[in-house]
Write an enzyme that holds these catalytic residues in place. Structure first.
Site, PDB file in Angstrom:
ATOM      1  N   ASN A  79       0.827  -1.184   0.000  1.00 40.20           N
ATOM      2  CA  ASN A  79       0.000   0.000   0.000  1.00 40.20           C
ATOM      3  C   ASN A  79       0.877   1.255   0.000  1.00 40.20           C
ATOM      4  O   ASN A  79       1.633   1.480   0.938  1.00 40.20           O
ATOM      5  CB  ASN A  79      -0.906  -0.038   1.229  1.00 40.20           C
ATOM      6  CG  ASN A  79      -1.942   1.035   1.221  1.00 40.20           C
ATOM      7  OD1 ASN A  79      -1.708   2.143   0.739  1.00 40.20           O
ATOM      8  ND2 ASN A  79      -3.099   0.731   1.756  1.00 40.20           N
ATOM      9  N   GLN A  80       0.764   2.073  -1.048  1.00 40.98           N
ATOM     10  CA  GLN A  80       1.543   3.307  -1.134  1.00 40.98           C
ATOM     11  C   GLN A  80       1.221   4.229   0.040  1.00 40.98           C
ATOM     12  O   GLN A  80       2.083   4.946   0.506  1.00 40.98           O
ATOM     13  CB  GLN A  80       1.273   4.044  -2.444  1.00 40.98           C
ATOM     14  CG  GLN A  80       1.821   3.360  -3.670  1.00 40.98           C
ATOM     15  CD  GLN A  80       3.322   3.277  -3.668  1.00 40.98           C
ATOM     16  OE1 GLN A  80       3.912   2.413  -3.044  1.00 40.98           O
ATOM     17  NE2 GLN A  80       3.958   4.161  -4.366  1.00 40.98           N
ATOM     18  N   CYS A  81      -0.002   4.189   0.501  1.00 43.13           N
ATOM     19  CA  CYS A  81      -0.351   5.028   1.651  1.00 43.13           C
ATOM     20  C   CYS A  81       0.473   4.622   2.864  1.00 43.13           C
ATOM     21  O   CYS A  81       0.910   5.459   3.641  1.00 43.13           O
ATOM     22  CB  CYS A  81      -1.836   4.921   1.960  1.00 43.13           C
ATOM     23  SG  CYS A  81      -2.870   5.614   0.664  1.00 43.13           S
ATOM     24  N   ASP A  82       0.682   3.293   3.026  1.00 48.69           N
ATOM     25  CA  ASP A  82       1.532   2.831   4.122  1.00 48.69           C
ATOM     26  C   ASP A  82       2.956   3.320   3.940  1.00 48.69           C
ATOM     27  O   ASP A  82       3.599   3.756   4.883  1.00 48.69           O
ATOM     28  CB  ASP A  82       1.530   1.302   4.206  1.00 48.69           C
ATOM     29  CG  ASP A  82       0.202   0.759   4.686  1.00 48.69           C
ATOM     30  OD1 ASP A  82      -0.593   1.536   5.251  1.00 48.69           O
ATOM     31  OD2 ASP A  82      -0.036  -0.443   4.485  1.00 48.69           O
TER      32      ASP A  82
END
Length: 108
Positions: A84-87
């Site tokens: 996850n890029q958000c992670d």
């Protein structure tokens, strides 16, 4: 602490750099809500595409990363990335990173 000045400065810088392939618009009724677009970088699977992102700036910004989600129709980036890029942005975010860099990292 208000971060409106920093947000305005970063939006101005993004708009000034016409070659970056990044645009940002601010919701006139909510200065913490932005919409952006990122041109797919050359020599990547994203080349030639334009990807739209919904951005929410938290009150703690720049000490907390912006929350971003792809809104481009027909893409599933929010679900199929290897991680996850958000992670990634959450764990590696640094207050010194301007919004333009965070957006650019979103497609890397």
């Amino acid at each position: 602490m208000s971060n409106d000045g920093r947000i305005a400065k970063e939006i101005k810088e993004i708009r000034k750099d016409k070659n970056a392939g990044i645009t940002v618009d601010q919701d006139p009724s909510n200065t913490k809500h932005l919409t952006g677009s990122i041109q797919g970088p050359a020599d990547t699977p994203y080349a030639g595409g334009v990807f739209y992102v919904d951005i929410v700036i938290p009150g703690e910004y720049p000490f907390a990363p912006p929350k971003m989600k792809f809104t481009t129709k027909g893409t599933e980036f929010n679900h199929i990335l290897p991680f996850n890029q958000c992670d990634f942005i959450f764990y590696y975010f640094n207050p010194a990173l301007p919004l333009s860099v965070v957006l650019a990292l979103y497609l890397v």
